[in-house]
Write a protein that holds these residues in place. Sequence first.
Motif, mmCIF file in Angstrom:
data_model
loop_
_atom_site.group_PDB
_atom_site.id
_atom_site.type_symbol
_atom_site.label_atom_id
_atom_site.label_comp_id
_atom_site.label_asym_id
_atom_site.label_seq_id
_atom_site.Cartn_x
_atom_site.Cartn_y
_atom_site.Cartn_z
ATOM 1 N N PHE A 266 0.832 -1.206 0.000
ATOM 2 C CA PHE A 266 0.000 0.000 0.000
ATOM 3 C C PHE A 266 0.866 1.255 0.000
ATOM 4 N N THR A 267 1.902 1.263 0.827
ATOM 5 C CA THR A 267 2.749 2.464 0.903
ATOM 6 C C THR A 267 3.459 2.725 -0.419
ATOM 7 N N PHE A 268 3.871 1.646 -1.076
ATOM 8 C CA PHE A 268 4.552 1.817 -2.363
ATOM 9 C C PHE A 268 3.588 2.338 -3.433
ATOM 10 N N ASP A 269 2.326 1.907 -3.368
ATOM 11 C CA ASP A 269 1.387 2.350 -4.400
ATOM 12 C C ASP A 269 1.031 3.821 -4.226
ATOM 13 N N THR A 270 0.925 4.277 -2.997
ATOM 14 C CA THR A 270 0.739 5.717 -2.760
ATOM 15 C C THR A 270 1.909 6.495 -3.343
ATOM 16 N N THR A 271 3.108 5.978 -3.137
ATOM 17 C CA THR A 271 4.309 6.640 -3.646
ATOM 18 C C THR A 271 4.288 6.705 -5.171
ATOM 19 N N ARG A 272 3.896 5.621 -5.827
ATOM 20 C CA ARG A 272 3.824 5.622 -7.289
ATOM 21 C C ARG A 272 2.898 6.727 -7.780
ATOM 22 N N ALA A 273 1.727 6.833 -7.152
ATOM 23 C CA ALA A 273 0.768 7.852 -7.582
ATOM 24 C C ALA A 273 1.315 9.253 -7.351
ATOM 25 N N ALA A 274 1.901 9.488 -6.184
ATOM 26 C CA ALA A 274 2.383 10.828 -5.845
ATOM 27 C C ALA A 274 3.522 11.264 -6.765
ATOM 28 N N VAL A 275 4.448 10.364 -7.053
ATOM 29 C CA VAL A 275 5.565 10.712 -7.939
ATOM 30 C C VAL A 275 5.071 10.907 -9.361
ATOM 31 N N ASN A 276 4.134 10.072 -9.805
ATOM 32 C CA ASN A 276 3.591 10.229 -11.153
ATOM 33 C C ASN A 276 2.885 11.579 -11.295
ATOM 34 N N MET A 277 2.162 11.981 -10.276
ATOM 35 C CA MET A 277 1.508 13.295 -10.328
ATOM 36 C C MET A 277 2.533 14.417 -10.330
ATOM 37 N N LEU A 278 3.606 14.241 -9.583
ATOM 38 C CA LEU A 278 4.652 15.266 -9.544
ATOM 39 C C LEU A 278 5.229 15.516 -10.924
ATOM 40 N N TYR A 279 5.679 14.449 -11.601
ATOM 41 C CA TYR A 279 6.363 14.614 -12.875
ATOM 42 C C TYR A 279 5.411 14.879 -14.043
ATOM 43 N N ASN A 280 4.125 14.717 -13.806
ATOM 44 C CA ASN A 280 3.152 15.120 -14.819
ATOM 45 C C ASN A 280 2.539 16.482 -14.519
ATOM 46 N N GLY A 281 3.122 17.186 -13.566
ATOM 47 C CA GLY A 281 2.749 18.575 -13.324
ATOM 48 C C GLY A 281 1.420 18.791 -12.623
ATOM 49 N N ILE A 282 0.846 17.754 -12.008
ATOM 50 C CA ILE A 282 -0.489 17.877 -11.429
ATOM 51 C C ILE A 282 -0.523 18.924 -10.311
ATOM 52 N N TYR A 283 0.466 18.904 -9.436
ATOM 53 C CA TYR A 283 0.450 19.830 -8.300
ATOM 54 C C TYR A 283 0.579 21.284 -8.750
ATOM 55 N N ARG A 284 1.334 21.490 -9.830
ATOM 56 C CA ARG A 284 1.530 22.860 -10.324
ATOM 57 C C ARG A 284 0.356 23.340 -11.179
#
Length: 418
Positions: A266-284
Motif C-alpha cells: 500500500f505504501t509503495f502504491d501511494t508513492t507511485r501515484a504521488a511521484v507520477n503526479m509530480l512529474y506530470n505537473g499535477i500539483y503545479r
Amino acid sequence: MQNNDNDKIDTARRTVLKGALQFGALTAGGLAVAGCGGSNGARTESNTPSTTTGQDNAVGGGNHNNDDIPDPTTPDAPTLPTGNFRIDVHCHHIPDFYRASLAKHGIVTAGGIPIPAWSPSMAVDFMDKYGIQTQIVSISEPGVAYLSTPQERLDMAMEVNNYTTNELIYSNHYPGRFGGFAVLPIGDPNNPLDIINACSEATRAIKILGMDGIGLLSNYNGIYLGDPRFTPLMLTLNTLGCMVFVHPVTPVKPDSIILPTFLFEFTFDTTRAAVNMLYNGIYRIYPRIRWLLAHAGGTIPYLSYRTSLLTVTPALADSLGLEVLDEVKILASYGDLFYDTALSPAPAAMKSVREVTSLDHILFATDWPFAGPAFAVTTSGDPQPRLSETFTDQERLSVERENALKQFPSLSRRLEDA
C-alpha cells in the motif's frame, strides 16, 4: 503428489499470514489508524490556501522546526485535552449494501485481510474509547472498480455517497460524529464515460450533498493518478477547490510474496501515484486541489530526495517526455501535500514527514476498522501515544484536531452547531 504439494504451499501461506497479522497486533502498541480529509461545498466551504513555501520544504534536508521536536524524557508543560477532541481523517465505512455487493462479486478481503465488521454504532464506540470527536469516512479498495459497467459504478457510487451524507454526516442520530469523502465511479479510465461520470459525481458530492472532500484510489486498473486520461477530472477537482484523499490499492505483485499487501505494498502504491503526479505537473497545474496522502505519504518523505533526482539530469527527463522540473518546484510540491498519521505515528515516519512539510500539513488518522487489531493492546485511551516522541502536546493538539478544522471548514461549522 501435486495436490499434496499445493496443500503444503497453501498451509505455509496461511501460517505466514497468520503470524504476520498476530505480530502486527502485538507490536502495534501506539499505532494510529485512520485518515480522511475533505473540503466541501453546498451545505459550503471556502478553500484554505497552503501556508508552506517551496523554500521552507527543501527536499531531503529542509528542517521544519525539528529543533522543537520534544525530548521524550523531558516533561511537557501543556497536556492533551480530555474527552473527545480528535478528528480522524482516514477511516473507513462499509455500509451493509456495499458489503453485500462486494460479497456477490466474490470480494471478502481488502489489502490482504478480511473486510472487518462495521456499523455506525461500532464507529461511535471506537471514537468514544479513543477520544475521537469525528471520523471523516471513506471507502477503501476496491472502491466501485469491481463493477462491470460505467452505469453500475455510477449507481453504486451515488448510493454510497447518499448513504454517507444522509445516514452519517447530516444524520440527527450522530450530530458532529461523521464527515465523509465521496467515492467516485471509476473503474476503467480508458472509458470516457467513467471520467464524465466521475466529474459529475464529484460536483454533486461537493456542491449538492455537502460532503467534505473526494476520495481517489492510487490507481485504477493499473492507470495511476497523474495520467493524462484523468485530465477532465483534475480540472473539475481544481474548480471545486476540494481536499482529495488518496488511498492506496493492491498493485500487481509477485505471487511469491505472501504477506498481506497492506503491510508494505500500500505504501509503495501511494508513492507511485504521488511521484507520477509530480512529474506530470499535477500539483503545479491544479493548485486549488489539496492532496491528502494516506499512511504518512507512503514512502514519499523518505524518498523525497531520491524521487527528485531527475532535476539534476534534465536531459533524461526530457528524453522520457516528462516535465523538466527544478528543485524548487519539487520541494514546494511535496511540502504542499498533506500527510496523515495512520499506521505511522512512530518517529521514523513522523520525523521524516516533518522534514518535507510543516506542522499544519500533518493530520491525525486511524485507518479503523481495518487497523482495529492495532488498538487491541492500546489501553490508555491514547490511540497513538508514540506521537509524543515527535510532537509536543501543543503540536499534538494541532495534528489531532486544529489542522483538520482549518482544512474542513464545513465540518468545523457542523461541530459548532452540534
